[in-house]
Design a protein around this motif. Structure first.
Motif, PDB file in Angstrom:
ATOM      1  N   TYR A 108      50.993  36.297  33.305  1.00 36.31           N
ATOM      2  CA  TYR A 108      50.832  34.961  33.880  1.00 36.31           C
ATOM      3  C   TYR A 108      52.033  34.074  33.556  1.00 36.31           C
TER       4      TYR A 108
ATOM      5  N   ARG B 189      47.769  32.475  37.305  1.00 39.67           N
ATOM      6  CA  ARG B 189      46.983  33.673  37.566  1.00 39.67           C
ATOM      7  C   ARG B 189      47.015  34.028  39.059  1.00 39.67           C
TER       8      ARG B 189
ATOM      9  N   ASP C  21      42.599  43.887  35.702  1.00 36.23           N
ATOM     10  CA  ASP C  21      42.571  42.469  35.343  1.00 36.23           C
ATOM     11  C   ASP C  21      42.512  42.348  33.824  1.00 36.23           C
TER      12      ASP C  21
END
Length: 470
Positions: free
Chosen positions: A199, A351, A405
């Motif tokens: 991120y 994100r 993720d």
């Protein structure tokens, strides 16, 4: 063999089963009970064809209380939560035993009088100089409150339960294929390629006021319910009867003053008690105070604003708690959480951009077989790559391409191949022992589930509520 079965049913096995069995209350569903036409029926619970009466419950509860120390008994009577747990434990034990009794009847098991006589004669408690003593037998029964017939019935049921439950404690052999499969699953490796898209790689700038307010509406910050609490402690050495009684009398005086309208602080000062203002807190952020146990917190957050509790017995003495104010859960004001909102918005935008980039990499991987910025490793189940990547890699088919993720990044993963382990006899032997230890509890779980289905628990709700309703 009989001694083994009796011990298995009476001690460790029965205790295990009691802990495992879920006590599921099912409404009785009998019209006569709903309309109150069986007022004389004292059946509390029915398990299959076996009835458990209030007397059965009381006898078992008294037995469990008798095994506790005086401090434990006092704690149970002083704490409604502990008393409720005891009641549930007693009901669970009785229903567990009733299920075993049902199964023994259905299987046609019989214990003869001659067998019970042999069992009684084998009890060490009834022997003198290695021989059965009628005098000792009579004395033990007299002190325990059992008649011969009652004791014989209890013993017969214990033996029958041993027949029903004893088999589940016999060690079961583990098939070779199960050992091999477990070994391969535990020690196999996988060659994987993965690329990391963090991120923090993306600069999203600062949010505008409008963007921040939209984010605030979509992600409200909830302030949990808070309570302002104070209490009076009448200290005492609760293990000394004289001091206990003296503190109790003083606590009654404090309670009477508070009921009469005197403040807790003034009443505490008047009677040499301790007044403490705990301030305002929520359930997850309690003040540092030895009195604030989990049970005490549950009691505090169940009270109404402006009310005092009854006398509460603790290890340090008698306590009266007051909930001075209740602040309901509510959304935090925008300005009070501005900095948290900025951090949250920034992370959410980063994100989004990281996910877009990860999808671009995945498309390239699927179309060309190439993964930009990849890292190639031979991974084990617990090492070689981030845990999120490992979990997905070992739960996916060879050849899988996917996005993983993570907590601070997205990972683009390709599972190249599986590498089977070489045979290690020592590790195989260790796995076999491990499986042998774990297989019996699994069998017990299955058997318990069968018993629950076969002999459903039905509760006389009218009688149950009369004795246990809060």
């Amino acid at each position: 063999m009989l001694e083994y079965l009796r011990n298995a049913a009476d001690k460790p096995l029965a205790k295990v089963l009691i802990g495992i069995l879920a006590f599921s209350f099912v409404g009785w569903g009998v019209a006569e009970w709903i309309f109150g036409s069986v007022a004389g029926d004292d059946t509390l619970v029915r398990v299959g064809d076996v009835e458990i009466s209030i007397q059965d419950f009381s006898t078992e509860k008294s037995s469990q209380l008798a095994q506790m120390s005086k401090d434990e008994q006092r704690a149970v009577y002083a704490d409604p939560g502990m008393m409720e747990q005891l009641n549930n434990d007693v009901l669970s034990k009785l229903t567990t035993q009733a299920m075993a009794d049902n199964r023994a009847m259905d299987l046609g098991f019989v214990v003869s009088d001659a067998q019970i006589a042999r069992e009684i004669r084998a009890y060490p408690e009834f022997q003198s100089n290695g021989e059965f003593s009628t005098l000792m037998f009579d004395n033990v029964l007299a002190s325990s409150g059992y008649s011969e017939a009652m004791f014989a019935d209890v013993l017969r049921k214990d033996v029958l339960r041993g027949y029903v439950l004893g088999a589940t404690s016999v060690p079961m052999p583990v098939p070779d294929f199960a050992v091999a499969a477990t070994y391969d699953a535990r020690y196999s490796e996988r060659q994987i390629d993965y690329a990391t898209v963090e991120y923090d790689e993306f600069d999203v700038g600062a949010p505008t006021e409008e963007q921040l307010r939209v984010f605030y509406e979509q992600n409200p910050h909830v302030v949990p319910e808070q309570r302002t609490v104070s209490y009076v402690l009448i200290p005492a050495d609760m293990d000394e009867p004289d001091k206990y009684d003296e503190a109790y009398e003083n606590a009654i005086l404090v309670e009477d003053d508070i009921i009469a309208g005197e403040s807790m602080a003034d009443s505490a000062k008047k009677h040499n008690a301790k007044y403490v203002a705990l301030g305002t807190f929520d359930v997850d952020h309690r003040p540092v105070d030895d009195l604030l146990t989990d049970n005490m917190m549950a009691r505090i957050f169940d009270m109404e604003e402006g009310l005092e509790s009854e006398l509460i017995e603790t290890k340090k003495g008698f306590v009266i708690i007051r909930v001075d104010q209740v602040v309901p859960a509510h959304n935090a004001e925008f300005d009070s959480v501005r900095s948290e909102l900025v951090d949250g918005w920034t992370r959410a935008e980063q994100r989004k951009q990281a996910y877009v980039r990860a999808n671009e990499l995945l498309v390239d991987l699927n179309e060309t077989g190439k993964l930009d910025g990849k890292k190639t490793v031979v991974a084990k189940r617990a090492s070689g790559a981030p845990l999120d990547v490992l979990s997905t890699a070992f739960n996916s088919e060879v050849g899988t391409n996917t996005i993983v993720d993570g907590s601070d990044a997205f990972y683009v993963l390709h599972v190249e191949r599986e590498i089977m382990p070489d045979t290690d006899e020592k590790k195989m032997a260790d796995i076999r022992k491990e499986l042998e230890k774990s297989i019996n509890p699994l069998l017990m779980d299955d058997y318990n589930a069968f018993l629950i289905r076969e002999y459903p628990v039905k509760v006389n709700e009218k009688l149950f509520n009369r004795f246990f309703a809060k």
